[in-house]
Design a protein around this motif. Structure first.
Motif, PDB file in Angstrom:
ATOM      1  N   VAL A  99       0.866  -1.303   0.001  1.00  0.00           N
ATOM      2  CA  VAL A  99       0.013  -0.127   0.130  1.00  0.00           C
ATOM      3  C   VAL A  99       0.962   1.248   0.103  1.00  0.00           C
ATOM      4  CG1 VAL A  99      -1.695   1.350   1.182  1.00  0.00           C
ATOM      5  CG2 VAL A  99      -2.053  -1.183   0.943  1.00  0.00           C
ATOM      6  N   VAL A 100       1.837   1.310   0.628  1.00  0.00           N
ATOM      7  CA  VAL A 100       2.734   2.452   0.995  1.00  0.00           C
ATOM      8  C   VAL A 100       3.565   2.657  -0.612  1.00  0.00           C
ATOM      9  CG1 VAL A 100       4.996   3.170   1.881  1.00  0.00           C
ATOM     10  CG2 VAL A 100       3.281   2.189   3.344  1.00  0.00           C
ATOM     11  N   GLY A 101       3.963   1.607  -1.164  1.00  0.00           N
ATOM     12  CA  GLY A 101       4.513   1.810  -2.548  1.00  0.00           C
ATOM     13  C   GLY A 101       3.573   2.299  -3.680  1.00  0.00           C
ATOM     14  N   GLY A 102       2.164   1.917  -3.381  1.00  0.00           N
ATOM     15  CA  GLY A 102       1.235   2.645  -4.239  1.00  0.00           C
ATOM     16  C   GLY A 102       1.083   3.864  -3.968  1.00  0.00           C
ATOM     17  N   CYS A 103       0.855   4.415  -2.850  1.00  0.00           N
ATOM     18  CA  CYS A 103       0.967   5.938  -2.330  1.00  0.00           C
ATOM     19  C   CYS A 103       2.289   6.548  -2.919  1.00  0.00           C
ATOM     20  CB  CYS A 103       0.765   5.846  -0.752  1.00  0.00           C
ATOM     21  SG  CYS A 103      -0.859   5.432  -0.380  1.00  0.00           S
ATOM     22  N   GLU A 104       3.282   5.891  -2.776  1.00  0.00           N
ATOM     23  CA  GLU A 104       4.468   6.654  -3.376  1.00  0.00           C
ATOM     24  C   GLU A 104       4.479   6.989  -4.604  1.00  0.00           C
ATOM     25  OE1 GLU A 104       7.788   4.352  -1.652  1.00  0.00           O
ATOM     26  OE2 GLU A 104       7.723   5.151   0.358  1.00  0.00           O
ATOM     27  N   ARG A 105       4.133   5.770  -5.488  1.00  0.00           N
ATOM     28  CA  ARG A 105       3.871   5.865  -6.955  1.00  0.00           C
ATOM     29  C   ARG A 105       2.794   7.158  -7.239  1.00  0.00           C
ATOM     30  NH1 ARG A 105       4.306   0.552  -6.415  1.00  0.00           N
ATOM     31  NH2 ARG A 105       2.323   0.053  -6.550  1.00  0.00           N
ATOM     32  N   VAL A 106       1.766   7.287  -6.532  1.00  0.00           N
ATOM     33  CA  VAL A 106       0.691   8.309  -6.851  1.00  0.00           C
ATOM     34  C   VAL A 106       1.242   9.589  -6.578  1.00  0.00           C
ATOM     35  CG1 VAL A 106      -1.374   9.149  -5.794  1.00  0.00           C
ATOM     36  CG2 VAL A 106      -1.374   6.925  -6.468  1.00  0.00           C
ATOM     37  N   PHE A 107       2.037   9.712  -5.277  1.00  0.00           N
ATOM     38  CA  PHE A 107       2.610  10.816  -4.965  1.00  0.00           C
ATOM     39  C   PHE A 107       3.630  11.544  -5.887  1.00  0.00           C
ATOM     40  CE2 PHE A 107       5.697  13.227  -2.252  1.00  0.00           C
ATOM     41  CZ  PHE A 107       5.094  14.117  -1.856  1.00  0.00           C
ATOM     42  N   SER A 146       4.024  10.746  -9.235  1.00  0.00           N
ATOM     43  CA  SER A 146       3.528  10.824 -10.485  1.00  0.00           C
ATOM     44  C   SER A 146       2.966  12.146 -10.719  1.00  0.00           C
ATOM     45  CB  SER A 146       2.283  10.025 -10.698  1.00  0.00           C
ATOM     46  OG  SER A 146       2.687   8.660 -10.748  1.00  0.00           O
ATOM     47  N   PRO A 147       4.003  12.976 -11.448  1.00  0.00           N
ATOM     48  CA  PRO A 147       3.513  14.408 -11.756  1.00  0.00           C
ATOM     49  C   PRO A 147       2.296  14.643 -12.873  1.00  0.00           C
ATOM     50  CG  PRO A 147       5.136  13.694 -12.952  1.00  0.00           C
ATOM     51  CD  PRO A 147       5.003  12.719 -12.291  1.00  0.00           C
ATOM     52  N   VAL A 148       1.252  15.714 -12.604  1.00  0.00           N
ATOM     53  CA  VAL A 148       0.362  15.869 -13.222  1.00  0.00           C
ATOM     54  C   VAL A 148       0.711  16.751 -14.426  1.00  0.00           C
ATOM     55  CG1 VAL A 148      -2.156  17.115 -13.369  1.00  0.00           C
ATOM     56  CG2 VAL A 148      -1.387  15.559 -11.521  1.00  0.00           C
ATOM     57  N   PRO A 149       0.618  16.536 -15.732  1.00  0.00           N
ATOM     58  CA  PRO A 149       1.012  17.265 -16.782  1.00  0.00           C
ATOM     59  C   PRO A 149       0.365  18.686 -16.562  1.00  0.00           C
ATOM     60  CG  PRO A 149       0.397  15.510 -17.633  1.00  0.00           C
ATOM     61  CD  PRO A 149      -0.053  15.292 -16.191  1.00  0.00           C
ATOM     62  N   PRO A 150       1.286  19.743 -16.407  1.00  0.00           N
ATOM     63  CA  PRO A 150       0.630  21.165 -16.361  1.00  0.00           C
ATOM     64  C   PRO A 150      -0.162  21.533 -17.634  1.00  0.00           C
ATOM     65  CG  PRO A 150       2.826  21.236 -16.583  1.00  0.00           C
ATOM     66  CD  PRO A 150       2.693  19.964 -16.503  1.00  0.00           C
ATOM     67  N   GLU A 195     -11.319  23.368  -8.779  1.00  0.00           N
ATOM     68  CA  GLU A 195     -10.502  23.360  -7.478  1.00  0.00           C
ATOM     69  C   GLU A 195     -10.440  21.881  -6.815  1.00  0.00           C
ATOM     70  OE1 GLU A 195      -7.782  24.372  -4.987  1.00  0.00           O
ATOM     71  OE2 GLU A 195      -8.311  25.694  -6.775  1.00  0.00           O
ATOM     72  N   VAL A 196     -11.744  21.449  -6.990  1.00  0.00           N
ATOM     73  CA  VAL A 196     -11.762  20.099  -6.127  1.00  0.00           C
ATOM     74  C   VAL A 196     -10.800  19.044  -7.227  1.00  0.00           C
ATOM     75  CG1 VAL A 196     -13.400  18.158  -5.866  1.00  0.00           C
ATOM     76  CG2 VAL A 196     -13.924  20.238  -5.244  1.00  0.00           C
ATOM     77  N   GLY A 197     -10.863  19.301  -8.536  1.00  0.00           N
ATOM     78  CA  GLY A 197     -10.123  18.404  -9.383  1.00  0.00           C
ATOM     79  C   GLY A 197      -8.610  18.569  -9.014  1.00  0.00           C
ATOM     80  N   VAL A 198      -8.167  19.877  -8.888  1.00  0.00           N
ATOM     81  CA  VAL A 198      -6.759  20.103  -8.444  1.00  0.00           C
ATOM     82  C   VAL A 198      -6.557  19.426  -7.253  1.00  0.00           C
ATOM     83  CG1 VAL A 198      -5.258  21.661  -8.141  1.00  0.00           C
ATOM     84  CG2 VAL A 198      -6.546  22.217  -9.678  1.00  0.00           C
ATOM     85  N   GLN A 199      -7.288  19.543  -6.219  1.00  0.00           N
ATOM     86  CA  GLN A 199      -6.900  18.908  -4.856  1.00  0.00           C
ATOM     87  C   GLN A 199      -6.990  17.296  -4.977  1.00  0.00           C
ATOM     88  OE1 GLN A 199      -9.350  20.633  -1.829  1.00  0.00           O
ATOM     89  NE2 GLN A 199      -8.407  22.652  -2.152  1.00  0.00           N
ATOM     90  N   VAL A 200      -7.751  16.803  -5.705  1.00  0.00           N
ATOM     91  CA  VAL A 200      -8.005  15.362  -5.944  1.00  0.00           C
ATOM     92  C   VAL A 200      -6.463  14.861  -6.494  1.00  0.00           C
ATOM     93  CG1 VAL A 200      -9.214  13.551  -7.159  1.00  0.00           C
ATOM     94  CG2 VAL A 200     -10.367  14.991  -5.759  1.00  0.00           C
ATOM     95  N   GLU A 201      -5.926  15.768  -7.403  1.00  0.00           N
ATOM     96  CA  GLU A 201      -4.817  15.230  -8.378  1.00  0.00           C
ATOM     97  C   GLU A 201      -3.833  15.001  -7.469  1.00  0.00           C
ATOM     98  OE1 GLU A 201      -4.332  18.180 -11.241  1.00  0.00           O
ATOM     99  OE2 GLU A 201      -5.694  17.247 -12.561  1.00  0.00           O
ATOM    100  N   GLN A 202      -3.574  15.891  -6.253  1.00  0.00           N
ATOM    101  CA  GLN A 202      -2.462  15.802  -5.258  1.00  0.00           C
ATOM    102  C   GLN A 202      -2.896  15.680  -3.909  1.00  0.00           C
ATOM    103  OE1 GLN A 202       0.679  15.798  -5.924  1.00  0.00           O
ATOM    104  NE2 GLN A 202       0.335  15.745  -8.027  1.00  0.00           N
ATOM    105  N   PRO A 203      -3.542  14.461  -3.694  1.00  0.00           N
ATOM    106  CA  PRO A 203      -4.112  14.179  -2.408  1.00  0.00           C
ATOM    107  C   PRO A 203      -3.183  14.425  -1.056  1.00  0.00           C
ATOM    108  CG  PRO A 203      -3.833  12.164  -3.381  1.00  0.00           C
ATOM    109  CD  PRO A 203      -3.345  13.052  -4.294  1.00  0.00           C
TER     110      PRO A 203
END
Length: 139
Positions: A33-41, A43-47, A93-101
């Motif tokens: 689970v921690v590995g999955g969270c690190e991958r999400v963290f 992963s950059p969102v393309p600007p 704004e909610v979408g931006v926050q969901v992209e970087q939880p």
């Protein structure tokens, strides 16, 4: 039945082998689970994706008054444009926050609480030992 049979107590300072095995399995799952969270963290969102959404929303909101111009009064147009703008900007704004939880979640405090709970759970004697000690004190 085999499920209600009490386990023999482990020597002081050690864990019963079944408990140890279960803890190892849980730690492996936690590591996944921690590995999955690190991958999400990481992963950059393309600007360009975020910019594209904002530009499309801006064009749509700027065009809305022109479309509504012949159908209602200017006061009503202003009200509807404000309400629609508020809703769409809020969704963005909610979408931006969901992209970087991890930026909005208090992860350090959450990890500290989990660590304290684990330390308390491991410091407590197993239920079999606790009942034996309690029975001896009442006699």
């Amino acid at each position: 039945t085999p499920t209600t049979r009490p386990r023999p107590p482990a020597p002081s300072g050690t864990l019963h082998p079944m408990v140890y095995r279960k803890l190892e399995e849980d730690l492996k799952e936690l590591d996944l689970v921690v590995g999955g969270c690190e991958r999400v963290f990481s992963s950059p969102v393309p600007p360009t994706m975020s910019r594209h959404v904002i530009r499309c929303m801006l064009l749509w909101l700027l065009g809305l008054p022109a479309v509504l111009a012949g159908s209602m009064s200017p006061a009503h147009i202003s009200l509807w444009v404000f309400l629609v703008s508020y809703i769409f900007v809020g969704i963005e704004e909610v979408g931006v926050q969901v992209e970087q939880p991890f930026e909005i979640t208090p992860m350090t405090r959450l990890c500290n609480v989990i660590m304290l709970n684990l330390e308390e759970a491991l410091a407590m004697p197993p239920p079999a030992e606790a009942s034996e000690q309690g029975g001896g004190a009442d006699e």
